[in-house]
Scaffold this active site. Structure first.
Site, PDB file in Angstrom:
ATOM      1  N   GLU A   1       1.289  -0.969  -0.103  1.00 54.30           N
ATOM      2  CA  GLU A   1      -0.140  -0.143   0.025  1.00 54.30           C
ATOM      3  C   GLU A   1       0.534   1.230   0.642  1.00 54.30           C
ATOM      4  O   GLU A   1       0.535   2.380  -0.617  1.00 54.30           O
ATOM      5  CB  GLU A   1      -1.494  -0.231   1.275  1.00 54.30           C
ATOM      6  CG  GLU A   1      -2.198  -1.050   1.183  1.00 54.30           C
ATOM      7  CD  GLU A   1      -2.092  -2.044   1.855  1.00 54.30           C
ATOM      8  OE1 GLU A   1      -0.549  -2.650   1.663  1.00 54.30           O
ATOM      9  OE2 GLU A   1      -2.552  -3.766   1.287  1.00 54.30           O
TER      10      GLU A   1
ATOM     11  N   HIS B   1     -12.322  -5.286   8.054  1.00 56.73           N
ATOM     12  CA  HIS B   1     -12.542  -5.203   6.518  1.00 56.73           C
ATOM     13  C   HIS B   1     -13.572  -4.315   6.507  1.00 56.73           C
ATOM     14  O   HIS B   1     -14.506  -4.261   5.843  1.00 56.73           O
ATOM     15  CB  HIS B   1     -12.372  -6.253   6.842  1.00 56.73           C
ATOM     16  CG  HIS B   1     -11.292  -6.572   5.803  1.00 56.73           C
ATOM     17  ND1 HIS B   1     -10.457  -7.211   6.809  1.00 56.73           N
ATOM     18  CD2 HIS B   1     -10.592  -7.273   4.283  1.00 56.73           C
ATOM     19  CE1 HIS B   1      -9.524  -7.750   6.123  1.00 56.73           C
ATOM     20  NE2 HIS B   1     -10.088  -7.564   4.927  1.00 56.73           N
TER      21      HIS B   1
END
Lengths: 323, 320
Positions: free
Chosen positions: A60, A129
């Site tokens: 990321e 999530h």
């Protein structure tokens, strides 16, 4: 106008922008042949090829950091982070790099990039999530934050975000991806910083965005049956925030409920409440209320997750508490 | 060595200019004339100089918190630099960056960076632009031994090697990650050994020998320009000062410090120039004197430049 889902509308916004500007490209984890974890980028690889639609490693920091470097040097990247929960892995690249480089170089450069990422609970995806953390980003001067709630806005805000010369957090909600709606074809831009009254009303203003906007609209229909005519205002972009539209609506209704999915403490609702308290206190005939998720991580078991998410019923109850 | 007289003398001039700039910065900081944090490049002059000798204006570099040398080597104007250190409107960043963020974006500098290891992803993105546009430009990411421990190092080398981007990862191993010596912060002696983990070439050179730096960097830049992908180049050197001005560096062994001071890169280049008969001692002295004079003019320029209007606080946050 064409019927499409929210996911298709996001994709259409990216597609039209990529057709119009060869400097726009897309990168992220599994965004190429696989079409993205939620299928949002499906077909873009086939249309634009491996030069402009690229799978990245699970990295990321360099997904966002390299997008910043590419934006600084003349491209207009769209970088996807698979879940907003993963932003912790690349926060420096957003808040110390993308957001600051223009300012600390005395305005001599710009970082035109879109960081796309899905947020939200409702899928049993538990604590890592499912989150909504938009106020992490609204707290960073130099970044704009966009949270569409309808397919048309999803497309129009995507096209505006790509055209913008600043880093834009474009946060899409997982629960909205399959929601259908009418979407203008071709080039369609919804300006950043313009709120939209999604339902006119006179008795109370409900400010909500993303998935909560849809819940607020449903709640407003139920409330209408009970004789309460709620105005539902969608800010669409949190930064820049259309303060005037919120103040104007509150001046009309005298009451304000803010609904958001991120946890209550330090959530963006507190910012809106404070702004109205400072600039629109005289319009109010009742204390401002916030309905938000509780200050807990998001649990897995459906019964617990449902208790976490602000529901239509909770919105109705909160509104009824005003009267 | 394919360096001619003119190139070597130009390197010499750059190195003595960096030395003069940094030496003055020591005095100015101590005298309270430069606010904020200042990290100096003294002792490491050969690295930026040797690397940037192979770069063109269209090429990009990502600098670090210890960035004065990179900017001078890439062609920065010391007057505008000094004005930035003083926080004046005539500085490279209009006084909004200071020493830690000093950069000239028009020279292809992607910012000096206050976050250790943050330049590598930015340079990776710039290299992506070069490849995407096919413009023949390359990027060089400068970073230290400390930054080679960050996740950004791994992510950037992995992505850039997988995508075969035109980039050089240029590690300035000055022996110290703030107060932590290299043997205490990583289990390798040669950071270039890590290149093999990415399937790219890695090379370590004496960072106090500008010719050795030049040769290694030139080969890596050439490889990047040809489309053959990244190289990890490690230049071994020594940070003469503390991590920042105000840090006395008490953690250093004085014997080590003495040894490294004796390896001063500037006299080493002088010896070479004299041996090659590219210059006389008098000519070298003239170059030094000219650099000192230029510095004095830069300080005068900075001192006489206006401070920002308080309204400047609010500008440049967003682009139109």
């Amino acid at each position: 106008m064409k019927q499409m889902t929210y996911a298709e509308a996001i994709r259409d916004g990216m597609r039209v922008a990529m057709q119009n500007d060869p400097n726009v490209y897309l990168q992220g984890e599994d965004v190429a042949q696989f079409g993205g974890c939620f299928g949002v980028t499906a077909g873009l690889y086939d249309e634009f090829g491996p030069k402009r639609v690229m799978n990245t490693p699970i990295s990321e920091a360099v997904i966002i950091g390299s997008a910043v470097g590419a934006a600084l040097t003349g491209l207009r990247p769209i970088a996807e982070i698979m879940f907003v929960d993963f932003m912790g892995c690349c926060m420096d690249e957003l808040f110390n790099q993308a957001a600051k480089l223009r300012y600390m170089n005395g305005g001599k450069c710009q970082v035109p990039m879109v960081l796309r990422t899905p947020c939200g609970a409702g899928q049993g995806a538990a604590a890592q999530h499912s989150q909504s953390v938009e106020s992490w980003f609204t707290h960073i001067p130099g970044v704009k934050t966009v949270m569409p709630s309808t397919p048309a806005d999803a497309k129009g805000l995507m096209m505006a975000a790509i055209k913008d010369n600043n880093p834009v957090m474009y946060i899409e909600h997982k629960q909205l991806l399959t929601v259908p709606g009418d979407v203008p074809e071709g080039e369609y831009v919804v300006p950043l910083g313009k709120a939209d009254i999604k339902r006119e009303g006179s008795d109370i203003t409900i400010v909500a965005w993303s998935w909560m906007l849809q819940k607020a609209l449903a709640a407003a229909e139920e409330l209408a049956k009970k004789g309460i005519n709620a105005e539902v205002l969608d800010p669409r972009t949190l930064i820049p925030l259309d303060k005037d539209a919120i103040l104007k609506s509150v001046a009309k209704t005298g009451k304000l409920l803010i609904v958001h999915e991120e946890v209550k403490t330090s959530g963006f609702g507190g910012e809106i409440a404070a702004m109205v308290g400072e600039e629109g206190f005289d319009y109010l005939d009742a204390p401002i209320k916030r309905l938000a998720s509780p200050d807990t991580p998001i649990p897995f078991a459906p019964v617990l997750e449902n208790a976490f998410i602000p529901s239509e019923e909770k919105i109705i109850k909160a509104v009824e508490g005003f009267f | 060595m394919d360096l001619n007289k003119e190139q070597l003398l130009d390197m010499y001039k750059k190195m003595v200019t960096i030395r003069a700039f940094e030496s003055k910065a020591v005095e100015l900081f101590a005298a309270g004339q430069i606010p904020g944090f200042v990290h100096l490049y003294l002792g490491e002059e050969a690295i930026a100089t040797g690397v940037c000798a192979s770069l063109e204006k269209k090429d990009y570099i990502a600098s670090t918190h210890r960035g004065h040398g990179h900017l001078i080597a890439k062609g920065g104007d010391i007057k505008i630099m000094m004005a930035e250190l003083f926080g004046r409107t005539t500085g490279y960043c209009k006084g909004k960056g200071g020493s830690m963020h000093i950069a000239d974006v028009d020279l292809g500098i992607l910012g000096a960076n206050g976050i250790v290891g943050a330049g590598m992803p930015l340079a990776t993105g710039a290299a992506f632009t070069c490849k995407y546009k096919g413009n023949g430009a390359v990027a060089v990411a400068f970073f230290g031994d400390g930054a080679s421990d960050r996740a950004t190092f791994h992510e950037s080398l992995n992505l850039a090697s997988t995508w075969k981007l035109p980039i050089v990862f240029l590690c300035e191993n000055n022996g110290w990650a703030i107060s932590n010596s290299q043997e205490n912060h990583q289990n390798v002696t040669d950071i270039s050994d890590r290149a093999s983990g990415y399937g790219i070439p890695g090379v370590s050179v004496d960072g106090n020998d500008v010719i050795a730096v030049y040769e290694a960097a030139a080969a890596a830049i050439d490889r990047a320009r040809k489309g053959d992908g990244p190289t990890l180049v490690e230049c071994k050197s020594w940070r003469w000062r503390g991590h920042f001005e105000g840090d006395p560096g008490a953690y250093k062994d004085p014997k080590d410090q003495e040894e490294w001071l004796a390896k001063d890169p500037i006299p080493r280049l002088e010896k070479n120039l004299l041996k090659l008969k590219y210059a006389t001692q008098a000519e070298l002295d003239d170059i030094k004197a000219a650099a000192d004079a230029e510095l004095e003019a830069a300080i005068k320029f900075a001192e006489s430049s206006p401070v920002p209007d308080p309204s400047e606080l609010f500008t440049d946050v967003y682009a139109d």
